[in-house]
Structures are given as C-alpha cells and as structure tokens.
Design an enzyme around this catalytic site. Structure first.
Site, mmCIF file in Angstrom:
data_model
loop_
_atom_site.group_PDB
_atom_site.id
_atom_site.type_symbol
_atom_site.label_atom_id
_atom_site.label_comp_id
_atom_site.label_asym_id
_atom_site.label_seq_id
_atom_site.Cartn_x
_atom_site.Cartn_y
_atom_site.Cartn_z
ATOM 1 N N LYS A 147 24.909 51.766 44.220
ATOM 2 C CA LYS A 147 25.705 50.949 43.290
ATOM 3 C C LYS A 147 25.240 51.153 41.850
ATOM 4 O O LYS A 147 26.037 51.116 40.912
ATOM 5 C CB LYS A 147 25.581 49.463 43.648
ATOM 6 C CG LYS A 147 26.181 49.098 44.998
ATOM 7 C CD LYS A 147 25.793 47.671 45.381
ATOM 8 C CE LYS A 147 26.411 47.260 46.717
ATOM 9 N NZ LYS A 147 25.897 45.966 47.188
ATOM 10 N N TYR A 176 33.296 54.101 49.151
ATOM 11 C CA TYR A 176 32.154 53.173 49.104
ATOM 12 C C TYR A 176 31.269 53.353 50.347
ATOM 13 O O TYR A 176 30.040 53.430 50.238
ATOM 14 C CB TYR A 176 32.670 51.735 48.992
ATOM 15 C CG TYR A 176 31.580 50.700 49.087
ATOM 16 C CD1 TYR A 176 30.711 50.468 48.019
ATOM 17 C CD2 TYR A 176 31.385 49.969 50.259
ATOM 18 C CE1 TYR A 176 29.692 49.539 48.125
ATOM 19 C CE2 TYR A 176 30.370 49.031 50.373
ATOM 20 C CZ TYR A 176 29.528 48.822 49.300
ATOM 21 O OH TYR A 176 28.513 47.903 49.410
ATOM 22 N N TYR A 223 19.355 41.671 45.048
ATOM 23 C CA TYR A 223 20.165 40.670 45.767
ATOM 24 C C TYR A 223 19.828 39.272 45.258
ATOM 25 O O TYR A 223 19.513 39.085 44.095
ATOM 26 C CB TYR A 223 19.960 40.780 47.286
ATOM 27 C CG TYR A 223 20.091 42.170 47.840
ATOM 28 C CD1 TYR A 223 21.176 42.963 47.488
ATOM 29 C CD2 TYR A 223 19.153 42.695 48.696
ATOM 30 C CE1 TYR A 223 21.315 44.239 48.012
ATOM 31 C CE2 TYR A 223 19.284 43.969 49.226
ATOM 32 C CZ TYR A 223 20.365 44.738 48.878
ATOM 33 O OH TYR A 223 20.497 45.982 49.383
ATOM 34 N N VAL A 257 19.773 48.313 52.011
ATOM 35 C CA VAL A 257 19.424 47.866 53.357
ATOM 36 C C VAL A 257 18.932 49.006 54.260
ATOM 37 O O VAL A 257 18.499 48.771 55.378
ATOM 38 C CB VAL A 257 20.585 47.100 54.052
ATOM 39 C CG1 VAL A 257 20.859 45.771 53.375
ATOM 40 C CG2 VAL A 257 21.843 47.939 54.149
HETATM 41 N N1 GLN Z 1 26.784 49.539 53.060
HETATM 42 C C1 GLN Z 1 26.223 48.300 52.876
HETATM 43 C C2 GLN Z 1 27.276 47.200 52.815
HETATM 44 O O1 GLN Z 1 28.131 47.203 51.994
HETATM 45 C C3 GLN Z 1 25.365 48.294 51.637
HETATM 46 C C4 GLN Z 1 24.636 47.038 51.593
HETATM 47 C C5 GLN Z 1 23.287 47.044 51.001
HETATM 48 O O2 GLN Z 1 22.489 47.980 50.935
HETATM 49 N N2 GLN Z 1 22.976 45.840 50.646
HETATM 50 O O3 GLN Z 1 27.265 46.322 53.596
#
Ligand code: GLN
Length: 322
Positions: free
Chosen positions: A76, A198, A250, A268
């Site tokens: 992102k 995405y 986050y 994640v």
């Molecule tokens: N692909 C994951 C999602 O959109 C990315 C999330 C993440 O790393 N927080 O759920």
C-alpha cells in the site's frame, strides 16, 4: 577518527546489535500466522530474518533473509507513492485522506464528511489508490505495478499465485469495500479489475533483504541506494514517510509512534519495514502476528533497536547525526 571510519564503526555496531537481538528474540513464539487468507497459514512460523540497508547501500543480513514471503499491506505504501508521483497530491487526497483511524485495516469505513477513505494504509484507502493505476486492461496495469516494484528491488518480482488465488476467493470484505467506493463515486466501475490488481499487489513475493532495500530507497529521499535511480521524488518520499509514521501499523500506529517512533509499514505476511530518514531501511520478517496483524517479533526488534540507537524520529541525540 574521520567521518567515513565513524560511519563504518556505526554500521558494524549496528550489525552486532542486530545479531544479538535476532539471537535473543528467536525464543519469542507468541502470536499466530495470519489464517484469514487460507494460503497464508501455510508458512513455517519459526522463520525469522532481520535486514538493514544503509543509504550508501551497505547491508546487514541475518537469519532467513533469503526466504520469500508476500508483501501484503506493505504494498500500500509503494502504490501510494506511485499515485502521488503520477497524479499529484490533490487527486490523491480526493480519494484518501491522511487521518489515522484507530480501527482495523479491513474496517468498512469512509470519511463521510470529506467523501473519501480515511487514509491510504487501510484497505478502503488502498483500494481507492490502486484504482488510480493507469492502463487499459488488467495486464497493462499489472505491468505498471510490477515495473514499480522492479525500480525498488532492482529486479522484477514474482507473484505468489496460490496466495493471490486465495485472496481472490476469500476477499469478500475487500469486494464489499470496492463496491462501497464505487457506490460513493470515489472509484470508477472497473471494480473487479482493481480488486484483482489489489490482490496481486498483496501477493508479490519479496525477501527481507528486498524489503530493507525498499526502506532504504524511501529513507534516501526516493533514490535507490544501489542503482542510483530516482524511484519517487523527495516530496513524495516525505509524504510516504509521514503516512507511514501516522498510519503504517494498523490500529497500533499511535502506540508505535510513541514507543518506536520510526515511520514503518507492516503486512500480514509477517513483514515490517522501517525507514530512518537519511540513514537507511530496516526490515524484519517473522510470520507470527499479534491481534492487530503486526509481527510480534518484528515489533520487539524495532522497539529494541529504537531504544539502543535512539532511532525515534524525535530523539534529539541520534548517533547517526553526531
Ligand atoms: N491482502 C490483505 C487484505 O487485504 C492485506 C492485508 C494486510 O496485510 N493487512 O486483507
């Protein structure tokens, strides 16, 4: 001692401390790998790597630094830089603001008053930003994203097709967010294509060493330390660092800014990249996550390094700037 030697000593010292931290924190096994995307659960939870790259290109590599994992939400930050570079701040701010939410990354929420996503690091903002990738087809737009990564990594990355398929088949919440953005007129009607993009960007494979290089490039005002290529302009790099500091971790972002104080982004997949402006990038990979979705060991590594080296951006006495 001349300045160059002092710098070398510092890098050596940094290497020694990282080694010590890596050795000690291997015993920390709290947390669980992400499982909400089924394929992500198929990792060896014990993997652990730390990598740093200084703005002069000098690396420190420890543990499983060659192991590849999916970049996930760290993408992102890179896509945000691309959107700023390609479309400028005004266009980008129309889609996503810069306000930390304190809510989970996948919250279905918009800034109703300003009619945009709260920030580009939560999924709503990230999907609105990914929609800005130019091109007439998925293939063209995927090529733009992969070419962006190529400039950061110095090589073309692979995509983990199994993770991507798993994101696609279980990504109902992201699909809900995409259609909410369409309903609100924030993105155009190629929602499925943008979601595919995405899911793909989240499934890009990187090593911890790659991640440190990404961090070093952003920390180096947007210039790749090894290739010398300018990946983003200095003002864009500054915006990326700011949003990383305020929204990168986050709903842990506030505590992170307070205790660690390093602009950073986590994913994640278990990666965290931190940027020390003018100094370099630090990356950690360890798949066991806490309740926010951040790597447990990753947080500890950054806490310890920040304390040991006074790396908090508001520390007055950083040894890097004698
Ligand atoms: N692909 C994951 C999602 O959109 C990315 C999330 C993440 O790393 N927080 O759920």
């Amino acid at each position: 001692m001349d300045e160059v030697r002092a710098q070398e000593r510092l890098v050596e010292w940094f290497g020694d401390v990282c080694q010590d931290v890596h050795g000690r924190l291997a015993a920390l096994t709290d947390g669980e790998p992400a499982s909400y995307i089924p394929e992500l659960a198929n990792v060896d939870p014990d993997r652990f790597a730390i990598a740093t790259v200084a703005v002069n290109g000098q690396p420190t590599l420890l543990g499983d630094h060659e192991h590849r994992f999916t970049i996930q939400s760290i993408s992102k930050l890179l896509l945000y830089g691309l959107a700023l570079e390609t479309h400028g701040r005004d266009q980008v701010l129309r889609r996503a603001g810069v306000a930390p939410t304190g809510d989970p990354f996948n919250a279905i929420e918009l800034d109703d008053a300003l009619h945009r996503a709260p920030n580009p690091m939560v999924n709503s903002g990230a999907i609105a930003i990914t929609d800005m990738v130019d091109g007439d087809s998925f293939e063209e737009r995927a090529d733009v994203v992969l070419a962006l990564f190529e400039r950061y990594l110095g090589h073309r990355p692979d995509v983990d097709d199994a993770v991507c398929a798993s994101e696609y088949s279980t990504g109902h919440r992201n699909r809900a967010i995409g259609y909410l953005l369409l309903d609100q007129g924030i993105i155009g009607d190629r929602v499925e294509e943008t979601l595919d993009l995405y899911f793909m960007q989240c499934s890009i494979l990187i090593t911890t060493a790659d991640l440190a290089m990404i961090g070093a490039t952003i920390a180096n005002n947007g210039v790749h330390p090894v290739t010398g290529e300018r990946v983003v302009g200095p003002k864009v790099a500054r915006d990326m660092l700011t949003v990383a500091l305020t929204c990168g971790m986050y709903d842990y972002a506030g505590e992170w800014a307070y205790t660690v104080g390093i602009p950073a982004k986590s994913g994640v997949g278990g990666g965290i990249v931190g940027m020390i402006p003018g100094v370099g990038g630090i990356a950690v990979f360890s798949p066991r996550l806490d309740e926010h979705g951040n790597s447990v060991r990753g947080i500890r590594v950054f806490e310890e390094l920040s304390q040991e080296f006074d790396l908090h951006v508001f520390d007055a006495d950083q040894p890097w700037n004698p």
